[in-house]
Design an enzyme around this catalytic site. Structure first.
Site, short mmCIF file in Angstrom:
data_model
loop_
_atom_site.label_atom_id
_atom_site.label_comp_id
_atom_site.label_asym_id
_atom_site.label_seq_id
_atom_site.Cartn_x
_atom_site.Cartn_y
_atom_site.Cartn_z
N SER A 18 0.60 -0.81 0.00
CA SER A 18 0.11 0.12 -0.14
C SER A 18 0.63 0.99 0.26
O SER A 18 0.58 1.83 -0.59
CB SER A 18 -1.16 0.24 1.25
OG SER A 18 -0.20 -0.41 2.30
N MET A 95 10.44 -5.72 5.63
CA MET A 95 10.45 -5.54 7.21
C MET A 95 12.29 -6.68 7.45
O MET A 95 12.00 -6.99 8.35
CB MET A 95 9.67 -6.64 7.97
CG MET A 95 8.27 -6.53 7.15
SD MET A 95 7.73 -5.12 8.10
CE MET A 95 6.67 -4.62 7.51
N LEU A 98 18.80 -4.68 6.26
CA LEU A 98 19.70 -4.18 4.89
C LEU A 98 20.95 -4.27 5.87
O LEU A 98 21.41 -3.32 6.28
CB LEU A 98 19.54 -3.21 4.17
CG LEU A 98 18.84 -4.30 3.09
CD1 LEU A 98 18.06 -3.11 2.62
CD2 LEU A 98 18.75 -5.34 2.33
N HIS A 112 7.95 4.45 9.40
CA HIS A 112 7.96 3.81 10.70
C HIS A 112 7.10 4.53 10.88
O HIS A 112 6.75 5.43 11.61
CB HIS A 112 9.44 3.96 11.75
CG HIS A 112 8.64 2.61 12.68
ND1 HIS A 112 8.61 1.88 12.97
CD2 HIS A 112 8.73 3.21 14.24
CE1 HIS A 112 8.53 0.93 13.77
NE2 HIS A 112 8.60 2.33 14.85
N ASP A 153 15.09 1.41 12.42
CA ASP A 153 14.80 1.74 13.29
C ASP A 153 15.82 3.00 13.06
O ASP A 153 15.11 3.54 14.42
CB ASP A 153 13.72 1.62 13.59
CG ASP A 153 12.43 0.66 13.44
OD1 ASP A 153 12.06 1.04 12.05
OD2 ASP A 153 12.27 -0.32 13.80
N GLN A 179 -1.76 5.21 9.46
CA GLN A 179 -1.23 5.36 7.91
C GLN A 179 -1.27 6.60 6.70
O GLN A 179 -1.03 6.81 6.22
CB GLN A 179 -2.33 3.83 7.39
CG GLN A 179 -1.25 2.78 7.45
CD GLN A 179 -1.75 1.57 7.69
OE1 GLN A 179 -2.99 1.31 7.36
NE2 GLN A 179 -1.28 0.10 8.12
N GLU A 182 1.05 8.78 7.20
CA GLU A 182 1.99 8.40 6.32
C GLU A 182 2.19 8.46 5.46
O GLU A 182 3.12 9.30 4.31
CB GLU A 182 1.88 6.24 6.40
CG GLU A 182 2.47 5.84 7.77
CD GLU A 182 2.50 3.80 7.26
OE1 GLU A 182 3.21 4.01 6.84
OE2 GLU A 182 2.48 4.10 8.68
#
Ligand code: GAR
Length: 208
Positions: A18, A95, A98, A112, A153, A179, A182
Protein backbone atom coordinates in the site's frame (compact mmCIF):
# COMPACT_ATOMS: atom_id res chain seq x y z
CA UNK A 1 20.93 13.11 -9.72
CA UNK A 2 19.77 15.54 -12.42
CA UNK A 3 17.43 18.14 -10.84
CA UNK A 4 15.56 18.64 -14.12
CA UNK A 5 14.52 15.00 -14.53
CA UNK A 6 12.36 12.92 -12.17
CA UNK A 7 14.03 11.16 -9.26
CA UNK A 8 14.65 7.45 -9.97
CA UNK A 9 13.34 5.38 -7.09
CA UNK A 10 13.80 1.70 -6.21
CA UNK A 11 11.07 0.46 -3.86
CA UNK A 12 11.82 -2.44 -1.51
CA UNK A 13 8.86 -4.17 0.14
CA UNK A 14 7.81 -7.36 1.92
CA UNK A 15 4.02 -7.41 1.68
CA UNK A 16 0.87 -5.71 0.56
CA UNK A 17 2.49 -2.68 -1.06
CA UNK A 18 0.00 0.00 0.00
CA UNK A 19 2.99 2.31 0.56
CA UNK A 20 4.16 1.64 -3.01
CA UNK A 21 0.64 2.31 -4.27
CA UNK A 22 0.53 5.67 -2.50
CA UNK A 23 3.85 6.66 -4.11
CA UNK A 24 2.57 5.62 -7.56
CA UNK A 25 -0.66 7.57 -6.99
CA UNK A 26 1.27 10.71 -5.97
CA UNK A 27 3.47 10.41 -9.07
CA UNK A 28 0.35 10.05 -11.26
CA UNK A 29 -1.23 13.05 -9.55
CA UNK A 30 1.87 15.12 -10.38
CA UNK A 31 2.69 15.93 -6.74
CA UNK A 32 5.83 13.77 -6.61
CA UNK A 33 8.51 14.27 -9.28
CA UNK A 34 9.80 10.73 -9.37
CA UNK A 35 9.53 7.47 -11.23
CA UNK A 36 9.74 3.99 -9.77
CA UNK A 37 12.38 2.14 -11.78
CA UNK A 38 12.17 -1.19 -9.94
CA UNK A 39 10.43 -3.00 -7.10
CA UNK A 40 12.24 -5.71 -5.13
CA UNK A 41 10.46 -7.90 -2.57
CA UNK A 42 11.97 -9.93 0.26
CA UNK A 43 9.20 -12.52 -0.14
CA UNK A 44 7.81 -14.30 -3.18
CA UNK A 45 4.21 -13.88 -4.35
CA UNK A 46 3.38 -10.81 -2.25
CA UNK A 47 0.72 -8.39 -3.50
CA UNK A 48 3.25 -5.56 -3.72
CA UNK A 49 4.93 -7.38 -6.64
CA UNK A 50 1.58 -7.64 -8.41
CA UNK A 51 0.97 -3.92 -7.94
CA UNK A 52 4.37 -3.26 -9.53
CA UNK A 53 3.69 -5.52 -12.51
CA UNK A 54 0.25 -3.92 -12.99
CA UNK A 55 2.06 -0.58 -13.28
CA UNK A 56 4.60 -2.06 -15.76
CA UNK A 57 7.46 -1.66 -13.30
CA UNK A 58 10.25 -4.28 -13.33
CA UNK A 59 9.65 -6.42 -10.24
CA UNK A 60 11.73 -9.20 -8.65
CA UNK A 61 11.73 -11.27 -5.49
CA UNK A 62 14.90 -11.83 -3.48
CA UNK A 63 13.55 -14.10 -0.72
CA UNK A 64 15.19 -13.44 2.65
CA UNK A 65 14.74 -17.09 3.63
CA UNK A 66 17.02 -18.19 0.76
CA UNK A 67 20.02 -16.51 2.43
CA UNK A 68 21.98 -17.53 5.51
CA UNK A 69 22.77 -14.05 6.78
CA UNK A 70 22.23 -10.31 6.36
CA UNK A 71 25.45 -9.87 4.36
CA UNK A 72 24.60 -12.37 1.61
CA UNK A 73 20.96 -11.24 1.48
CA UNK A 74 22.00 -7.57 1.21
CA UNK A 75 24.49 -8.35 -1.56
CA UNK A 76 21.70 -10.00 -3.57
CA UNK A 77 19.34 -7.07 -2.98
CA UNK A 78 21.94 -4.50 -4.11
CA UNK A 79 22.82 -6.62 -7.13
CA UNK A 80 19.15 -6.55 -8.17
CA UNK A 81 18.70 -2.82 -7.45
CA UNK A 82 21.85 -1.87 -9.37
CA UNK A 83 20.42 -3.30 -12.61
CA UNK A 84 18.26 -0.15 -12.76
CA UNK A 85 18.87 3.60 -12.61
CA UNK A 86 18.38 4.51 -8.93
CA UNK A 87 18.87 7.82 -7.08
CA UNK A 88 16.95 6.87 -3.93
CA UNK A 89 15.91 3.56 -2.35
CA UNK A 90 12.53 3.67 -0.60
CA UNK A 91 11.67 1.01 1.97
CA UNK A 92 7.93 0.42 1.85
CA UNK A 93 6.99 -2.12 4.50
CA UNK A 94 10.36 -3.87 4.04
CA UNK A 95 10.82 -6.09 7.08
CA UNK A 96 14.45 -7.26 6.84
CA UNK A 97 17.69 -5.75 8.01
CA UNK A 98 20.06 -4.60 5.23
CA UNK A 99 23.73 -3.76 5.09
CA UNK A 100 24.12 -0.25 3.68
CA UNK A 101 26.88 0.09 1.07
CA UNK A 102 28.75 3.41 1.14
CA UNK A 103 27.24 4.35 -2.22
CA UNK A 104 23.75 4.22 -0.67
CA UNK A 105 24.57 6.06 2.59
CA UNK A 106 21.80 8.66 3.14
CA UNK A 107 20.12 7.48 -0.06
CA UNK A 108 17.79 4.92 1.58
CA UNK A 109 14.59 6.05 3.32
CA UNK A 110 12.21 4.19 5.61
CA UNK A 111 8.85 5.04 7.13
CA UNK A 112 8.11 3.81 10.64
CA UNK A 113 4.60 3.95 12.16
CA UNK A 114 5.63 5.57 15.48
CA UNK A 115 7.72 8.47 16.76
CA UNK A 116 11.30 7.11 16.81
CA UNK A 117 13.04 6.43 19.23
CA UNK A 118 9.81 5.18 20.87
CA UNK A 119 8.16 1.91 19.88
CA UNK A 120 10.77 0.87 17.31
CA UNK A 121 13.51 -1.69 16.78
CA UNK A 122 13.54 -5.37 15.88
CA UNK A 123 10.08 -6.96 15.90
CA UNK A 124 8.35 -3.55 15.99
CA UNK A 125 6.49 -3.40 12.72
CA UNK A 126 2.92 -2.98 11.54
CA UNK A 127 0.29 -3.84 14.16
CA UNK A 128 2.89 -4.82 16.79
CA UNK A 129 3.77 -1.14 17.03
CA UNK A 130 0.18 0.05 17.53
CA UNK A 131 -0.54 -2.70 20.07
CA UNK A 132 2.55 -1.65 22.06
CA UNK A 133 1.56 2.04 21.93
CA UNK A 134 -1.96 1.28 23.24
CA UNK A 135 -0.71 -1.16 25.92
CA UNK A 136 1.77 1.47 27.17
CA UNK A 137 -0.96 4.07 27.49
CA UNK A 138 0.78 6.62 25.25
CA UNK A 139 -1.36 9.63 24.30
CA UNK A 140 0.60 10.56 21.17
CA UNK A 141 2.16 8.35 18.54
CA UNK A 142 2.92 9.20 14.93
CA UNK A 143 5.04 8.63 11.86
CA UNK A 144 8.80 8.92 11.30
CA UNK A 145 10.56 9.09 7.95
CA UNK A 146 14.30 8.54 8.33
CA UNK A 147 17.43 7.59 6.44
CA UNK A 148 18.42 3.98 6.91
CA UNK A 149 21.59 2.76 8.59
CA UNK A 150 22.60 -0.75 9.71
CA UNK A 151 20.26 -0.77 12.73
CA UNK A 152 16.49 -1.16 12.81
CA UNK A 153 14.64 2.19 12.74
CA UNK A 154 17.75 4.13 13.70
CA UNK A 155 19.21 6.45 11.01
CA UNK A 156 18.87 10.28 10.82
CA UNK A 157 15.28 11.53 11.09
CA UNK A 158 13.92 13.47 8.11
CA UNK A 159 10.30 14.21 9.09
CA UNK A 160 7.99 13.29 11.97
CA UNK A 161 4.25 13.76 12.28
CA UNK A 162 2.24 13.30 15.50
CA UNK A 163 -0.99 11.28 15.67
CA UNK A 164 -3.24 11.26 18.77
CA UNK A 165 -4.09 8.00 20.51
CA UNK A 166 -7.81 8.17 21.35
CA UNK A 167 -9.74 6.45 24.15
CA UNK A 168 -11.07 3.14 22.88
CA UNK A 169 -8.53 2.89 20.03
CA UNK A 170 -7.74 -0.61 18.81
CA UNK A 171 -4.62 -1.46 16.81
CA UNK A 172 -6.85 -1.28 13.70
CA UNK A 173 -8.33 2.17 14.35
CA UNK A 174 -4.96 3.58 15.37
CA UNK A 175 -3.25 2.03 12.32
CA UNK A 176 -5.80 3.70 10.07
CA UNK A 177 -5.02 7.16 11.53
CA UNK A 178 -1.24 6.56 11.45
CA UNK A 179 -1.33 5.30 7.85
CA UNK A 180 -3.23 8.42 6.76
CA UNK A 181 -0.32 10.46 8.17
CA UNK A 182 2.20 8.14 6.44
CA UNK A 183 0.49 8.78 3.11
CA UNK A 184 1.21 12.52 3.50
CA UNK A 185 4.63 12.45 5.16
CA UNK A 186 6.48 9.86 3.05
CA UNK A 187 5.88 11.48 -0.36
CA UNK A 188 6.73 14.86 1.18
CA UNK A 189 10.12 13.54 2.37
CA UNK A 190 10.81 11.94 -1.01
CA UNK A 191 9.92 15.20 -2.78
CA UNK A 192 12.32 17.12 -0.48
CA UNK A 193 15.06 14.66 -1.49
CA UNK A 194 14.11 15.05 -5.18
CA UNK A 195 14.48 18.82 -4.83
CA UNK A 196 17.96 18.38 -3.30
CA UNK A 197 16.83 20.03 -0.06
CA UNK A 198 18.05 17.43 2.45
CA UNK A 199 21.53 17.51 3.94
CA UNK A 200 22.82 15.30 6.75
CA UNK A 201 25.13 16.47 9.54
CA UNK A 202 25.81 13.58 11.91
CA UNK A 203 22.41 12.42 13.10
CA UNK A 204 20.67 15.65 12.04
CA UNK A 205 18.93 16.20 8.73
CA UNK A 206 18.74 19.85 7.64
CA UNK A 207 15.95 20.91 5.31
CA UNK A 208 17.07 23.68 2.96
C1 GAR B 1 3.36 0.53 6.81
O1 GAR B 1 2.30 0.94 7.60
C2 GAR B 1 4.67 0.91 7.47
O2 GAR B 1 4.55 1.95 8.38
C3 GAR B 1 5.03 -0.32 8.24
O3 GAR B 1 4.56 -1.39 7.46
C4 GAR B 1 3.42 -0.98 6.74
C5 GAR B 1 3.58 -1.46 5.33
O4 GAR B 1 2.39 -1.53 4.63
N1 GAR B 1 6.46 -0.36 8.39
C6 GAR B 1 7.06 -0.73 9.52
O5 GAR B 1 6.45 -1.12 10.50
C7 GAR B 1 8.58 -0.63 9.49
N2 GAR B 1 9.15 -0.87 10.80
P1 GAR B 1 2.42 -2.01 3.11
O6 GAR B 1 3.15 -3.35 3.04
O7 GAR B 1 0.99 -2.14 2.70
O8 GAR B 1 3.13 -0.95 2.32
Amino acid sequence: MNPTSPLNIAVLLSGNGSTLQNILDRIDAGTLSARVTCVVASRENVFGLERARNANIPAAAVPRKAFADTASFSAAIWAEVSKHPVDLVVLAGFMSLLNVPDTYRNRIMNVHPALIPAFCGQGMYGHHVHEAVIAYGAKITGVTVHFVDEHYDHGPIILQGPVPVLDGDTADTLAERVQAEERELYPRAIQLFAEGRLSVEGRCVRIG
